[in-house]
Design a protein around this motif. Structure first.
Motif, short mmCIF file in Angstrom:
data_model
loop_
_atom_site.label_atom_id
_atom_site.label_comp_id
_atom_site.label_asym_id
_atom_site.label_seq_id
_atom_site.Cartn_x
_atom_site.Cartn_y
_atom_site.Cartn_z
N VAL A 52 11.65 -15.24 -1.05
CA VAL A 52 11.51 -14.37 -0.02
C VAL A 52 11.84 -15.03 1.32
N LYS A 53 10.74 -16.09 1.63
CA LYS A 53 10.73 -16.69 2.77
C LYS A 53 11.99 -17.53 3.16
N ASN A 54 12.49 -18.11 2.18
CA ASN A 54 13.85 -18.73 2.33
C ASN A 54 15.14 -17.96 2.40
N ASP A 55 15.26 -16.83 1.80
CA ASP A 55 16.48 -16.11 1.60
C ASP A 55 16.53 -14.78 2.35
N ILE A 56 15.29 -14.20 2.44
CA ILE A 56 15.29 -12.76 2.94
C ILE A 56 14.47 -12.54 4.17
N ALA A 57 13.36 -13.16 4.18
CA ALA A 57 12.41 -12.68 5.45
C ALA A 57 12.03 -14.31 6.01
N PRO A 58 12.71 -14.89 6.71
CA PRO A 58 12.23 -16.46 7.25
C PRO A 58 10.97 -16.42 8.32
N LYS A 59 10.77 -15.16 8.76
CA LYS A 59 9.43 -14.99 9.61
C LYS A 59 8.21 -14.31 9.25
N ALA A 60 8.48 -14.42 7.50
CA ALA A 60 7.21 -13.87 7.16
C ALA A 60 6.04 -14.82 7.09
N ASN A 61 4.76 -14.48 7.10
CA ASN A 61 3.76 -15.29 7.17
C ASN A 61 3.11 -15.48 5.36
N LEU A 62 3.47 -16.76 5.21
CA LEU A 62 2.99 -16.66 3.67
C LEU A 62 1.73 -17.34 3.35
N LYS A 63 0.98 -16.50 2.64
CA LYS A 63 -0.17 -16.82 2.20
C LYS A 63 -0.26 -17.05 0.61
N GLU A 64 -0.97 -18.31 0.44
CA GLU A 64 -1.01 -18.52 -1.11
C GLU A 64 -2.43 -18.45 -1.67
N TYR A 65 -2.57 -17.79 -2.78
CA TYR A 65 -4.01 -17.85 -3.51
C TYR A 65 -3.88 -18.57 -5.00
N SER A 66 -4.92 -18.76 -5.50
CA SER A 66 -5.11 -19.42 -6.84
C SER A 66 -4.55 -18.60 -7.81
N GLY A 67 -4.64 -16.99 -7.80
CA GLY A 67 -4.44 -16.16 -8.66
C GLY A 67 -3.90 -14.72 -8.08
N LYS A 102 0.95 -1.18 0.12
CA LYS A 102 -0.08 -0.19 -0.01
C LYS A 102 0.83 1.29 0.08
N THR A 103 0.45 2.16 -0.62
CA THR A 103 1.08 3.66 -0.83
C THR A 103 1.79 3.85 0.63
N ASP A 104 1.09 3.87 1.93
CA ASP A 104 1.32 4.45 3.03
C ASP A 104 2.07 3.42 3.82
N SER A 105 2.38 2.02 3.06
CA SER A 105 3.17 1.04 3.95
C SER A 105 4.55 1.59 4.29
N ASP A 106 5.07 1.09 5.53
CA ASP A 106 6.48 1.23 5.77
C ASP A 106 7.42 -0.04 5.38
N ILE A 107 6.98 -0.78 4.72
CA ILE A 107 7.73 -1.74 3.95
C ILE A 107 8.67 -1.26 2.94
N ALA A 108 10.27 -1.17 3.38
CA ALA A 108 11.04 -0.58 2.52
C ALA A 108 12.18 -1.51 2.16
N LYS A 109 12.25 -2.69 2.83
CA LYS A 109 13.33 -3.80 2.43
C LYS A 109 12.88 -5.00 2.71
N GLY A 110 13.31 -6.07 2.38
CA GLY A 110 12.89 -7.50 2.24
C GLY A 110 12.80 -7.90 3.67
N THR A 111 13.80 -7.56 4.50
CA THR A 111 13.69 -7.98 5.93
C THR A 111 12.65 -7.35 6.44
N ASP A 112 11.85 -6.38 6.08
CA ASP A 112 10.67 -5.67 6.99
C ASP A 112 9.46 -6.71 6.66
N LEU A 113 9.59 -7.75 6.05
CA LEU A 113 8.59 -8.56 5.75
C LEU A 113 8.40 -9.65 7.01
N ASN A 114 9.58 -9.69 7.89
CA ASN A 114 9.58 -10.62 8.77
C ASN A 114 8.28 -10.29 9.97
N GLY A 115 7.22 -11.11 10.24
CA GLY A 115 6.22 -10.90 10.91
C GLY A 115 5.20 -10.20 10.29
#
Length: 284
Positions: free
Chosen positions: A167-182, A139-152
């Motif tokens: 991303v999960k394996n190499d950058i942010a292992p604590k990211a919560n991955l959600k997968e959808y069909s599209g 989102k335009t107001d997001s504070d995510i600026a680098k890959g590690t910001d995805l942790n949590g």
């Protein structure tokens, strides 16, 4: 005397038959060309694209097509001798691209088709015509600026995608991955706040962000997590078509049509695209 006349008539008939068959064969070649005459009396060219990627390859409700890949494919087809009404766009899903070319279902494929060594064993590539990168859409107001910001944070991608796993394996292992069909579902989840970021190629993300209903709501993080060299896939061994397509791509860049296509399809997302790549220049 009778026998001699019969022989003469037979020889003349045989000669006439040979001429007739030769003329018929020549006529058949003229009417059955798939290499592009453009004026060949109803000749068509089948081109593989994606149907569900806004900004790249999208089939609209009225049956028409739009997107950067569509614009590139249309330009290339024109240089091969085909008018827009002689183009038949065929949906080619990622898993079936190599088979579609091998079967001869399409003449070439322009569908976010990244060039890599494994695929080059099965198909030939023209291009590349676009250098994309794996990125994040937030989102335009997001504070995510680098890959590690995805942790949590909640990260979305399509089921089976390598992008999110990278991303999960190499950058942010604590990211919560959600997968959808599209990706459309991921974008909807981003808009609702169910997820904090969506990951795939930046060109695909920019295409979604450029849609009118999302204008100003999302931004690309600009992380360049990978290099994706988009090429035009051609049946293995068809070097003549590869050469023709490469010349068409060079012309598209030189006459300004490439830049226009980028602006038309990605402009609303403020997509900071790479310059047009040189033919054969694969960025690792």
């Amino acid at each position: 005397m009778f026998t001699m006349k019969l022989r003469k008539v037979t020889a003349a008939a045989a000669a006439a038959l040979v001429l007739s068959l030769t003329a018929t064969a020549c006529g058949g070649d003229d009417n059955d060309s798939d290499t592009g005459s453009g004026s060949g009396g109803g000749d068509k060219i089948k081109i593989g694209i994606k149907y569900d990627q806004p900004g790249l390859g999208l089939k609209k409700p009225d049956g028409s097509f739009s997107g950067f890949d569509v614009d590139v494919a249309t330009y290339v087809a024109k240089e091969l001798g085909y008018k827009p009404d002689q183009i038949e766009f065929v949906e080619t899903k990622s898993a079936d691209r190599e088979n579609a070319l091998a079967r001869g279902d399409v003449k070439f494929i322009a569908a976010t088709y990244s060039i890599n060594d494994e695929r080059k064993q099965k198909v030939d590539f023209a291009g590349p015509y676009l250098l994309a990168h794996q990125d994040l859409l937030v989102k335009t107001d997001s504070d995510i600026a680098k890959g590690t910001d995805l942790n949590g944070k909640n990260l979305c991608s399509v089921t089976g995608s390598t992008s999110a796993q990278n991303v999960k394996n190499d950058i942010a292992p604590k990211a919560n991955l959600k997968e959808y069909s599209g990706y459309s579902e991921c974008i909807a989840a981003l808009q609702s706040g169910t997820v904090d970021a969506v990951t795939t190629d930046d060109s695909i993300l920019a295409g979604f962000a450029a849609q009118s209903q999302y204008k100003g709501k999302f931004k690309l993080a600009g992380l360049k997590l990978s290099n994706e060299n988009y090429g035009i896939g051609v049946k293995k061994g068809d070097t003549a078509t590869v050469d023709k397509i490469n010349k068409a791509l060079e012309k598209m860049v030189s006459d300004g049509s490439w830049d226009k296509a980028v602006k038309d399809n990605f402009g609303p997302a403020n997509y900071k695209n790479e310059p047009a790549p040189k033919i054969g220049d694969i960025v690792q």
